[in-house]
Design a protein around this motif. Structure first.
Motif, PDB file in Angstrom:
ATOM      1  N   VAL A 131       6.357   0.129  -0.314  1.00  0.00           N
ATOM      2  CA  VAL A 131       6.513   1.036   0.819  1.00  0.00           C
ATOM      3  C   VAL A 131       5.148   1.546   1.237  1.00  0.00           C
ATOM      4  O   VAL A 131       4.240   1.657   0.401  1.00  0.00           O
ATOM      5  CB  VAL A 131       7.456   2.204   0.450  1.00  0.00           C
ATOM      6  N   GLN A 132       4.993   1.840   2.509  1.00  0.00           N
ATOM      7  CA  GLN A 132       3.733   2.381   2.983  1.00  0.00           C
ATOM      8  C   GLN A 132       3.628   3.863   2.643  1.00  0.00           C
ATOM      9  O   GLN A 132       4.636   4.563   2.499  1.00  0.00           O
ATOM     10  CB  GLN A 132       3.617   2.198   4.495  1.00  0.00           C
ATOM     11  N   ALA A 133       2.411   4.319   2.522  1.00  0.00           N
ATOM     12  CA  ALA A 133       2.181   5.737   2.278  1.00  0.00           C
ATOM     13  C   ALA A 133       2.861   6.559   3.368  1.00  0.00           C
ATOM     14  O   ALA A 133       2.816   6.207   4.551  1.00  0.00           O
ATOM     15  CB  ALA A 133       0.689   6.030   2.241  1.00  0.00           C
ATOM     16  N   GLY A 134       3.503   7.634   2.937  1.00  0.00           N
ATOM     17  CA  GLY A 134       4.265   8.462   3.861  1.00  0.00           C
ATOM     18  C   GLY A 134       5.721   8.073   3.972  1.00  0.00           C
ATOM     19  O   GLY A 134       6.527   8.820   4.542  1.00  0.00           O
ATOM     20  N   GLY A 135       6.056   6.935   3.408  1.00  0.00           N
ATOM     21  CA  GLY A 135       7.425   6.441   3.480  1.00  0.00           C
ATOM     22  C   GLY A 135       8.320   7.030   2.407  1.00  0.00           C
ATOM     23  O   GLY A 135       7.918   7.916   1.646  1.00  0.00           O
ATOM     24  N   SER A 136       9.535   6.497   2.362  1.00  0.00           N
ATOM     25  CA  SER A 136      10.556   7.024   1.449  1.00  0.00           C
ATOM     26  C   SER A 136      11.237   5.893   0.699  1.00  0.00           C
ATOM     27  O   SER A 136      11.300   4.758   1.177  1.00  0.00           O
ATOM     28  CB  SER A 136      11.617   7.800   2.236  1.00  0.00           C
ATOM     29  N   LEU A 137      11.743   6.230  -0.468  1.00  0.00           N
ATOM     30  CA  LEU A 137      12.561   5.325  -1.265  1.00  0.00           C
ATOM     31  C   LEU A 137      13.566   6.153  -2.039  1.00  0.00           C
ATOM     32  O   LEU A 137      13.287   7.304  -2.370  1.00  0.00           O
ATOM     33  CB  LEU A 137      11.722   4.533  -2.266  1.00  0.00           C
ATOM     34  N   GLN A 138      14.703   5.544  -2.328  1.00  0.00           N
ATOM     35  CA  GLN A 138      15.648   6.173  -3.234  1.00  0.00           C
ATOM     36  C   GLN A 138      15.891   5.237  -4.418  1.00  0.00           C
ATOM     37  O   GLN A 138      16.311   4.099  -4.244  1.00  0.00           O
ATOM     38  CB  GLN A 138      16.976   6.495  -2.568  1.00  0.00           C
ATOM     39  N   LEU A 139      15.640   5.731  -5.590  1.00  0.00           N
ATOM     40  CA  LEU A 139      15.934   4.991  -6.809  1.00  0.00           C
ATOM     41  C   LEU A 139      17.308   5.392  -7.328  1.00  0.00           C
ATOM     42  O   LEU A 139      17.728   6.543  -7.180  1.00  0.00           O
ATOM     43  CB  LEU A 139      14.887   5.284  -7.879  1.00  0.00           C
ATOM     44  N   SER A 140      17.965   4.442  -7.945  1.00  0.00           N
ATOM     45  CA  SER A 140      19.249   4.696  -8.586  1.00  0.00           C
ATOM     46  C   SER A 140      19.180   4.243 -10.032  1.00  0.00           C
ATOM     47  O   SER A 140      18.426   3.329 -10.366  1.00  0.00           O
ATOM     48  CB  SER A 140      20.380   3.942  -7.874  1.00  0.00           C
ATOM     49  N   LYS A 183       2.889   8.707  -1.829  1.00  0.00           N
ATOM     50  CA  LYS A 183       1.450   8.574  -1.856  1.00  0.00           C
ATOM     51  C   LYS A 183       1.081   7.379  -2.735  1.00  0.00           C
ATOM     52  O   LYS A 183       1.863   6.954  -3.591  1.00  0.00           O
ATOM     53  CB  LYS A 183       0.817   9.838  -2.443  1.00  0.00           C
ATOM     54  N   SER A 184      -0.129   6.877  -2.563  1.00  0.00           N
ATOM     55  CA  SER A 184      -0.562   5.734  -3.373  1.00  0.00           C
ATOM     56  C   SER A 184      -0.518   6.075  -4.857  1.00  0.00           C
ATOM     57  O   SER A 184      -0.232   5.202  -5.689  1.00  0.00           O
ATOM     58  CB  SER A 184      -1.962   5.291  -2.959  1.00  0.00           C
ATOM     59  N   GLU A 185      -0.769   7.330  -5.186  1.00  0.00           N
ATOM     60  CA  GLU A 185      -0.755   7.725  -6.601  1.00  0.00           C
ATOM     61  C   GLU A 185       0.650   7.780  -7.191  1.00  0.00           C
ATOM     62  O   GLU A 185       0.814   7.993  -8.388  1.00  0.00           O
ATOM     63  CB  GLU A 185      -1.458   9.066  -6.809  1.00  0.00           C
ATOM     64  N   ASP A 186       1.666   7.583  -6.367  1.00  0.00           N
ATOM     65  CA  ASP A 186       3.035   7.482  -6.876  1.00  0.00           C
ATOM     66  C   ASP A 186       3.356   6.074  -7.364  1.00  0.00           C
ATOM     67  O   ASP A 186       4.435   5.841  -7.938  1.00  0.00           O
ATOM     68  CB  ASP A 186       4.052   7.879  -5.801  1.00  0.00           C
ATOM     69  N   THR A 187       2.449   5.133  -7.137  1.00  0.00           N
ATOM     70  CA  THR A 187       2.658   3.763  -7.582  1.00  0.00           C
ATOM     71  C   THR A 187       2.777   3.714  -9.102  1.00  0.00           C
ATOM     72  O   THR A 187       1.897   4.179  -9.822  1.00  0.00           O
ATOM     73  CB  THR A 187       1.499   2.869  -7.128  1.00  0.00           C
ATOM     74  N   ALA A 188       3.886   3.166  -9.581  1.00  0.00           N
ATOM     75  CA  ALA A 188       4.149   3.120 -11.024  1.00  0.00           C
ATOM     76  C   ALA A 188       5.472   2.421 -11.267  1.00  0.00           C
ATOM     77  O   ALA A 188       6.249   2.187 -10.332  1.00  0.00           O
ATOM     78  CB  ALA A 188       4.213   4.533 -11.605  1.00  0.00           C
ATOM     79  N   GLY A 199      13.350  -0.066 -16.157  1.00  0.00           N
ATOM     80  CA  GLY A 199      12.390   0.343 -15.150  1.00  0.00           C
ATOM     81  C   GLY A 199      12.496  -0.417 -13.848  1.00  0.00           C
ATOM     82  O   GLY A 199      13.029  -1.536 -13.798  1.00  0.00           O
ATOM     83  N   THR A 200      11.991   0.203 -12.798  1.00  0.00           N
ATOM     84  CA  THR A 200      11.894  -0.430 -11.491  1.00  0.00           C
ATOM     85  C   THR A 200      10.533  -0.069 -10.903  1.00  0.00           C
ATOM     86  O   THR A 200      10.072   1.065 -11.028  1.00  0.00           O
ATOM     87  CB  THR A 200      13.048   0.019 -10.571  1.00  0.00           C
ATOM     88  N   GLN A 201       9.890  -1.039 -10.288  1.00  0.00           N
ATOM     89  CA  GLN A 201       8.521  -0.848  -9.804  1.00  0.00           C
ATOM     90  C   GLN A 201       8.514  -0.243  -8.406  1.00  0.00           C
ATOM     91  O   GLN A 201       9.243  -0.694  -7.514  1.00  0.00           O
ATOM     92  CB  GLN A 201       7.774  -2.181  -9.789  1.00  0.00           C
ATOM     93  N   VAL A 202       7.687   0.759  -8.246  1.00  0.00           N
ATOM     94  CA  VAL A 202       7.438   1.356  -6.928  1.00  0.00           C
ATOM     95  C   VAL A 202       5.966   1.172  -6.610  1.00  0.00           C
ATOM     96  O   VAL A 202       5.098   1.577  -7.403  1.00  0.00           O
ATOM     97  CB  VAL A 202       7.805   2.853  -6.909  1.00  0.00           C
ATOM     98  N   THR A 203       5.670   0.549  -5.489  1.00  0.00           N
ATOM     99  CA  THR A 203       4.304   0.336  -5.055  1.00  0.00           C
ATOM    100  C   THR A 203       4.127   0.943  -3.683  1.00  0.00           C
ATOM    101  O   THR A 203       4.859   0.599  -2.746  1.00  0.00           O
ATOM    102  CB  THR A 203       3.963  -1.159  -5.022  1.00  0.00           C
ATOM    103  N   VAL A 204       3.173   1.848  -3.577  1.00  0.00           N
ATOM    104  CA  VAL A 204       2.906   2.543  -2.317  1.00  0.00           C
ATOM    105  C   VAL A 204       1.563   2.059  -1.796  1.00  0.00           C
ATOM    106  O   VAL A 204       0.538   2.245  -2.456  1.00  0.00           O
ATOM    107  CB  VAL A 204       2.907   4.064  -2.501  1.00  0.00           C
ATOM    108  N   SER A 205       1.574   1.453  -0.647  1.00  0.00           N
ATOM    109  CA  SER A 205       0.340   0.939  -0.055  1.00  0.00           C
ATOM    110  C   SER A 205      -0.261   1.985   0.879  1.00  0.00           C
ATOM    111  O   SER A 205       0.442   2.660   1.628  1.00  0.00           O
ATOM    112  CB  SER A 205       0.628  -0.348   0.714  1.00  0.00           C
ATOM    113  N   SER A 206      -1.569   2.093   0.814  1.00  0.00           N
ATOM    114  CA  SER A 206      -2.250   3.117   1.634  1.00  0.00           C
ATOM    115  C   SER A 206      -2.782   2.508   2.920  1.00  0.00           C
ATOM    116  O   SER A 206      -2.736   1.318   3.122  1.00  0.00           O
ATOM    117  CB  SER A 206      -3.383   3.735   0.839  1.00  0.00           C
TER     118      SER A 206
END
Length: 123
Positions: free
Chosen positions: A12-21, A87-92, A116-123
């Protein structure tokens, strides 16, 4: 034994949203407090959020407070993590966990973990 399976991660791009389940199976879901943790490459695992058995008490890491929301649906045996303003620092890698003893920010308090599930935030 409780089996936890996370889903919803992605790019997801920085500023975007995701919902994990996180779907639980096995023992009675409502007997467990639930938590979300994350771990970035080269870093230690860190607490993100936790929710009580009934869902009436939540706690968040300072770094996500106001941006992330943890919730649960005991009828569906599922816990969620809504993430906004990413934010990019949420990548984990994001992991859910179950604790018999109640809510906790310490990973050591949790008895069961998902893969686990990977979240990658692109800046």
């Amino acid at each position: 034994q409780v089996t936890l399976v996370e889903s919803g991660g992605g790019l997801v791009q920085a500023g975007g949203s995701l919902q994990l389940s996180c779907a639980a199976s096995g023992r009675t879901f409502s007997n467990y407090a639930m938590g979300w943790f994350r771990q970035a490459p080269g870093k230690e695992r860190e607490f993100v959020a936790t929710i009580s058995r009934s869902g009436d008490i939540t706690d968040y890491a300072d770094s996500v407070n106001g941006r992330f929301t943890i919730s649960r649906d005991n009828a569906k045996n599922t816990v969620y993590l809504q993430m906004i303003s990413l934010k990019s620092e949420d990548t984990a890698g994001y992991y859910c966990a179950a604790a018999r003893r109640g809510i906790s920010a310490s990973g050591a308090s949790y008895d069961y973990w998902g893969q686990g599930t990977q979240v990658t935030v692109s800046s």
